[in-house]
Design a protein around this motif. Structure first.
Motif, PDB file in Angstrom:
ATOM      1  N   ASN A 312     111.535 -23.023 -16.381  1.00 23.25           N
ATOM      2  CA  ASN A 312     111.507 -23.500 -15.004  1.00 23.25           C
ATOM      3  C   ASN A 312     110.514 -22.658 -14.215  1.00 23.25           C
ATOM      4  OD1 ASN A 312     112.593 -25.016 -12.642  1.00 23.25           O
ATOM      5  ND2 ASN A 312     113.166 -22.950 -12.006  1.00 23.25           N
ATOM      6  N   VAL A 313     109.421 -23.266 -13.791  1.00 24.20           N
ATOM      7  CA  VAL A 313     108.392 -22.576 -13.016  1.00 24.20           C
ATOM      8  C   VAL A 313     108.080 -23.416 -11.792  1.00 24.20           C
ATOM      9  CG1 VAL A 313     106.019 -21.751 -13.009  1.00 24.20           C
ATOM     10  CG2 VAL A 313     107.425 -21.430 -15.040  1.00 24.20           C
ATOM     11  N   GLN A 314     108.347 -22.869 -10.607  1.00 23.14           N
ATOM     12  CA  GLN A 314     108.118 -23.589  -9.362  1.00 23.14           C
ATOM     13  C   GLN A 314     107.547 -22.631  -8.322  1.00 23.14           C
ATOM     14  OE1 GLN A 314     111.309 -26.148  -7.955  1.00 23.14           O
ATOM     15  NE2 GLN A 314     112.365 -26.024  -9.925  1.00 23.14           N
ATOM     16  N   SER A 315     106.554 -23.143  -7.545  1.00 20.51           N
ATOM     17  CA  SER A 315     105.917 -22.295  -6.552  1.00 20.51           C
ATOM     18  C   SER A 315     105.397 -23.099  -5.382  1.00 20.51           C
ATOM     19  CB  SER A 315     104.748 -21.523  -7.192  1.00 20.51           C
ATOM     20  OG  SER A 315     104.064 -20.761  -6.235  1.00 20.51           O
ATOM     21  N   THR A 316     105.291 -22.413  -4.256  1.00 21.97           N
ATOM     22  CA  THR A 316     104.602 -23.009  -3.118  1.00 21.97           C
ATOM     23  C   THR A 316     103.094 -22.995  -3.336  1.00 21.97           C
ATOM     24  OG1 THR A 316     104.514 -20.862  -1.983  1.00 21.97           O
ATOM     25  CG2 THR A 316     106.422 -22.269  -1.522  1.00 21.97           C
ATOM     26  N   GLY A 317     102.652 -22.201  -4.307  1.00 23.26           N
ATOM     27  CA  GLY A 317     101.219 -22.065  -4.566  1.00 23.26           C
ATOM     28  C   GLY A 317     100.639 -23.253  -5.305  1.00 23.26           C
ATOM     29  N   ASN A 318      99.289 -23.316  -5.302  1.00 22.73           N
ATOM     30  CA  ASN A 318      98.565 -24.412  -5.949  1.00 22.73           C
ATOM     31  C   ASN A 318      98.131 -23.967  -7.340  1.00 22.73           C
ATOM     32  OD1 ASN A 318      97.156 -26.770  -6.414  1.00 22.73           O
ATOM     33  ND2 ASN A 318      95.289 -26.012  -5.411  1.00 22.73           N
ATOM     34  N   PHE A 319      98.619 -24.624  -8.360  1.00 23.94           N
ATOM     35  CA  PHE A 319      98.291 -24.254  -9.736  1.00 23.94           C
ATOM     36  C   PHE A 319      98.410 -25.492 -10.608  1.00 23.94           C
ATOM     37  CE2 PHE A 319     102.826 -23.970  -9.427  1.00 23.94           C
ATOM     38  CZ  PHE A 319     103.304 -24.406 -10.647  1.00 23.94           C
ATOM     39  N   THR A 320      97.965 -25.373 -11.837  1.00 21.03           N
ATOM     40  CA  THR A 320      98.092 -26.485 -12.770  1.00 21.03           C
ATOM     41  C   THR A 320      99.149 -26.176 -13.820  1.00 21.03           C
ATOM     42  OG1 THR A 320      96.956 -27.788 -14.472  1.00 21.03           O
ATOM     43  CG2 THR A 320      96.196 -25.528 -14.161  1.00 21.03           C
ATOM     44  N   CYS A 321      99.892 -27.197 -14.200  1.00 23.62           N
ATOM     45  CA  CYS A 321     100.935 -27.050 -15.215  1.00 23.62           C
ATOM     46  C   CYS A 321     100.458 -27.449 -16.604  1.00 23.62           C
ATOM     47  CB  CYS A 321     102.143 -27.910 -14.846  1.00 23.62           C
ATOM     48  SG  CYS A 321     103.028 -27.347 -13.363  1.00 23.62           S
ATOM     49  N   SER A 322      99.142 -27.739 -16.741  1.00 24.72           N
ATOM     50  CA  SER A 322      98.662 -28.337 -17.990  1.00 24.72           C
ATOM     51  C   SER A 322      98.912 -27.447 -19.209  1.00 24.72           C
ATOM     52  CB  SER A 322      97.163 -28.659 -17.876  1.00 24.72           C
ATOM     53  OG  SER A 322      96.433 -27.473 -17.578  1.00 24.72           O
ATOM     54  N   ALA A 323      98.694 -26.150 -19.081  1.00 27.17           N
ATOM     55  CA  ALA A 323      98.895 -25.252 -20.224  1.00 27.17           C
ATOM     56  C   ALA A 323     100.368 -25.221 -20.638  1.00 27.17           C
ATOM     57  CB  ALA A 323      98.414 -23.848 -19.877  1.00 27.17           C
ATOM     58  N   PHE A 324     101.265 -25.242 -19.656  1.00 29.64           N
ATOM     59  CA  PHE A 324     102.692 -25.240 -19.968  1.00 29.64           C
ATOM     60  C   PHE A 324     103.126 -26.570 -20.579  1.00 29.64           C
ATOM     61  CE2 PHE A 324     102.369 -22.291 -16.260  1.00 29.64           C
ATOM     62  CZ  PHE A 324     102.547 -21.127 -16.984  1.00 29.64           C
ATOM     63  N   LYS A 325     102.495 -27.663 -20.114  1.00 30.19           N
ATOM     64  CA  LYS A 325     102.798 -28.963 -20.713  1.00 30.19           C
ATOM     65  C   LYS A 325     102.393 -28.975 -22.189  1.00 30.19           C
ATOM     66  CE  LYS A 325     102.409 -31.785 -16.522  1.00 30.19           C
ATOM     67  NZ  LYS A 325     101.599 -32.827 -15.813  1.00 30.19           N
ATOM     68  N   SER A 326     101.286 -28.310 -22.487  1.00 30.55           N
ATOM     69  CA  SER A 326     100.843 -28.238 -23.881  1.00 30.55           C
ATOM     70  C   SER A 326     101.841 -27.466 -24.734  1.00 30.55           C
ATOM     71  CB  SER A 326      99.468 -27.557 -23.957  1.00 30.55           C
ATOM     72  OG  SER A 326      98.494 -28.322 -23.278  1.00 30.55           O
ATOM     73  N   LEU A 327     102.374 -26.396 -24.179  1.00 32.64           N
ATOM     74  CA  LEU A 327     103.413 -25.653 -24.888  1.00 32.64           C
ATOM     75  C   LEU A 327     104.620 -26.530 -25.162  1.00 32.64           C
ATOM     76  CD1 LEU A 327     103.672 -22.078 -23.286  1.00 32.64           C
ATOM     77  CD2 LEU A 327     103.107 -22.640 -25.641  1.00 32.64           C
ATOM     78  N   ARG A 328     105.023 -27.272 -24.149  1.00 32.98           N
ATOM     79  CA  ARG A 328     106.180 -28.147 -24.287  1.00 32.98           C
ATOM     80  C   ARG A 328     105.919 -29.209 -25.354  1.00 32.98           C
ATOM     81  NH1 ARG A 328     111.550 -28.959 -24.173  1.00 32.98           N
ATOM     82  NH2 ARG A 328     112.137 -30.957 -23.265  1.00 32.98           N
ATOM     83  N   ALA A 329     104.734 -29.803 -25.300  1.00 32.93           N
ATOM     84  CA  ALA A 329     104.388 -30.856 -26.256  1.00 32.93           C
ATOM     85  C   ALA A 329     104.343 -30.326 -27.685  1.00 32.93           C
ATOM     86  CB  ALA A 329     103.049 -31.484 -25.880  1.00 32.93           C
ATOM     87  N   ALA A 330     103.965 -29.054 -27.825  1.00 31.45           N
ATOM     88  CA  ALA A 330     103.867 -28.457 -29.161  1.00 31.45           C
ATOM     89  C   ALA A 330     105.218 -27.990 -29.689  1.00 31.45           C
ATOM     90  CB  ALA A 330     102.901 -27.277 -29.123  1.00 31.45           C
ATOM     91  N   GLY A 331     106.262 -28.137 -28.880  1.00 30.14           N
ATOM     92  CA  GLY A 331     107.591 -27.720 -29.307  1.00 30.14           C
ATOM     93  C   GLY A 331     107.857 -26.238 -29.145  1.00 30.14           C
ATOM     94  N   ALA A 332     106.974 -25.544 -28.420  1.00 26.55           N
ATOM     95  CA  ALA A 332     107.149 -24.104 -28.239  1.00 26.55           C
ATOM     96  C   ALA A 332     108.198 -23.782 -27.181  1.00 26.55           C
ATOM     97  CB  ALA A 332     105.822 -23.460 -27.851  1.00 26.55           C
ATOM     98  N   ILE A 333     108.447 -24.722 -26.271  1.00 24.92           N
ATOM     99  CA  ILE A 333     109.517 -24.577 -25.275  1.00 24.92           C
ATOM    100  C   ILE A 333     110.686 -25.420 -25.751  1.00 24.92           C
ATOM    101  CG2 ILE A 333     110.220 -24.983 -22.898  1.00 24.92           C
ATOM    102  CD1 ILE A 333     107.294 -24.554 -22.072  1.00 24.92           C
ATOM    103  N   LYS A 334     111.801 -24.778 -26.055  1.00 27.94           N
ATOM    104  CA  LYS A 334     112.903 -25.465 -26.716  1.00 27.94           C
ATOM    105  C   LYS A 334     113.876 -26.138 -25.757  1.00 27.94           C
ATOM    106  CE  LYS A 334     111.343 -23.587 -30.524  1.00 27.94           C
ATOM    107  NZ  LYS A 334     110.582 -24.375 -31.508  1.00 27.94           N
ATOM    108  N   GLY A 335     114.020 -25.593 -24.563  1.00 28.58           N
ATOM    109  CA  GLY A 335     115.018 -26.120 -23.631  1.00 28.58           C
ATOM    110  C   GLY A 335     114.408 -27.074 -22.621  1.00 28.58           C
ATOM    111  N   THR A 336     115.100 -27.264 -21.511  1.00 28.11           N
ATOM    112  CA  THR A 336     114.593 -28.154 -20.468  1.00 28.11           C
ATOM    113  C   THR A 336     113.303 -27.591 -19.895  1.00 28.11           C
ATOM    114  OG1 THR A 336     115.960 -27.026 -18.834  1.00 28.11           O
ATOM    115  CG2 THR A 336     116.850 -29.023 -19.823  1.00 28.11           C
ATOM    116  N   TYR A 337     112.504 -28.478 -19.333  1.00 26.40           N
ATOM    117  CA  TYR A 337     111.187 -28.090 -18.838  1.00 26.40           C
ATOM    118  C   TYR A 337     111.000 -28.605 -17.424  1.00 26.40           C
ATOM    119  CZ  TYR A 337     106.124 -28.222 -18.201  1.00 26.40           C
ATOM    120  OH  TYR A 337     104.850 -28.081 -17.711  1.00 26.40           O
ATOM    121  N   THR A 338     110.657 -27.678 -16.507  1.00 31.00           N
ATOM    122  CA  THR A 338     110.294 -28.047 -15.144  1.00 31.00           C
ATOM    123  C   THR A 338     109.121 -27.184 -14.722  1.00 31.00           C
ATOM    124  OG1 THR A 338     112.579 -28.579 -14.552  1.00 31.00           O
ATOM    125  CG2 THR A 338     111.044 -28.203 -12.747  1.00 31.00           C
ATOM    126  N   CYS A 339     108.084 -27.823 -14.193  1.00 34.28           N
ATOM    127  CA  CYS A 339     106.939 -27.087 -13.669  1.00 34.28           C
ATOM    128  C   CYS A 339     106.447 -27.819 -12.423  1.00 34.28           C
ATOM    129  CB  CYS A 339     105.835 -26.992 -14.718  1.00 34.28           C
ATOM    130  SG  CYS A 339     104.436 -25.957 -14.208  1.00 34.28           S
TER     131      CYS A 339
END
Length: 400
Positions: A312-339
């Motif tokens: 779970n990663v959330q911020s008021t700041g401006n950033f991209t979640c693309s790298a974390f989405k790639s981790l999720r897609a690759a199965g590296a993040i095992k639990g729920t995913y929020t960015c």
């Protein structure tokens, strides 16, 4: 009748001999009682100062107590001196000595454990040789301004709480702690320095202005910080820890752990409103959940390969979640995913607010077993900080 005059002195002498036995439990109620034991180099039993004792008490001649030394509730005891005492085999307990202002034990180096509580007028320790050996040290609600005189090389529990005049703690010789190191409720300007501490179990800090652990390499349990006033924290040699928590440290601007590779538990960075950059360049594995929420703008985790729990990663700041989405897609993040970037109200994984004051948030993260995951390089994102409770929620949902 003539026989009695010989028998009575013998009986009296016998009673006196019993009264000053160096092998039986000793109770001292006055200086006169203490003087009776001046010939006992070693007392092979417990020594108790009674609740009624008062004034200045000196334990002369005693070098070793194989049992405990204790005094509870003696509100009129003003000073305690044991000039020759070097060893207390069991507990050294002082509790409720509200007028005690001097504790002088120049030769004391070894105790079974220290347990002191409610000594509001005790400001300094006169331990010239320095206590170098103790299984545990628990000091609560005293008037101490420093812990000079406690020079431990190894310790079990080291808990220093509610000493509102305590401003410095420097245990230069400590290299290993086998149980909890805990600081809470002391003076808000307290500076804690463990220059040679290399390994430990759990370390928790609340309401301190500085924590220095330059030699720390490994913690088997939690490293946690709540409500502290320091601006920077550095652990330049730390490679492995259990749960890692930074929660509601309002002045924190920088966290430096350049060689940290493994978090064996939950990883939380929440409600640290001045922290704009989160960077852990060597972090590869988090066996619990990741929970970042707040107002920061950048998160750099270029070596991350696996998150065993939720993310779970959330911020008021401006950033991209693309790298974390790639981790999720690759199965590296095992639990729920929020960015979420540019979040108006970033939250922790349990729904608590990830910004502003939330000093009552508590960490209850738990670890789960490590397993191999897909390697993802150059993971960089601008992300938020969130709450300690988030990790717990994620782990409970996704224990593997």
């Amino acid at each position: 009748m003539s026989a009695i005059k010989y028998i009575l002195p013998v009986l009296a002498a016998g009673r006196l001999a019993l009264a000053v036995s160096c092998n039986d439990t000793v109770t001292i109620s006055s200086q006169s009682d203490a003087d009776d034991y001046a010939s006992c180099t070693t007392i092979r039993a417990d020594v108790t100062l009674s609740e009624s004792i008062s004034g200045d008490i000196s334990l002369s001649g005693i070098e070793q107590i194989t049992g405990s030394l204790s005094c509870t509730g003696a509100s009129n005891l003003t000073s305690l001196t044991a000039a020759s005492l070097n060893t207390i085999g069991d507990k050294f307990t002082l509790n409720g000595l509200t007028t005690l202002s001097a504790l002088t034990m120049a030769d004391l180096t070894s105790v079974g454990s220290i347990d002191w509580e409610a000594l509001p007028n005790l400001q300094t320790l006169s331990f010239t040789a320095g206590v170098s050996t103790a299984d545990s040290v628990i000091i609560t609600n005293t008037g101490l301004t420093t812990l000079d005189g406690i020079s431990l090389e190894t310790v079990g529990e080291f808990s220093i709480t509610d000493n509102t005049a305590l401003t410095t703690v420097n245990v230069n010789e400590l290299k290993n702690a086998t149980s909890l190191i805990n600081f809470a409720g002391n003076d808000n300007s307290l500076e804690v320095d463990f220059p040679n501490l290399g390994t430990g179990t759990n370390m928790t800090f609340r309401n301190v202005s500085s924590v220095l652990v330059p030699s720390l390499t490994t913690l088997s349990g939690e490293l946690g910080f709540w409500g502290n006033t320091f601006k920077k924290f550095s652990a330049p040699n730390l490679t492995t820890t259990g749960d890692l928590v930074f929660d509601d440290n309002p002045d924190l601007t920088n966290i430096s752990m350049p060689v940290l590779t493994t978090v064996n538990g939950g990883f939380e960075i929440i409600v640290n409103d001045k922290l704009s950059v989160i960077s852990f360049p060597d972090l590869e594995t988090v066996t619990g959940a990741v929970d970042f929420s707040g107002e920061f703008d950048t998160v750099s985790l270029p070596s991350l390969k696996e998150v065993k729990g939720g993310f779970n990663v959330q911020s008021t700041g401006n950033f991209t979640c693309s790298a974390f989405k790639s981790l999720r897609a690759a199965g590296a993040i095992k639990g729920t995913y929020t960015c979420k970037a540019n979040a108006a109200d970033p939250t922790t994984s349990d729904g608590s607010s990830g910004t502003g004051s939330s000093s009552n948030t508590t960490s209850t993260s738990s670890a789960s077993a490590t397993s191999s995951g897909a390697a993802v390089a150059n993971l960089v994102a601008n992300v938020p900080a969130m709450g300690a409770a988030a990790v717990f929620g994620a782990l409970m949902q996704f224990a593997l």
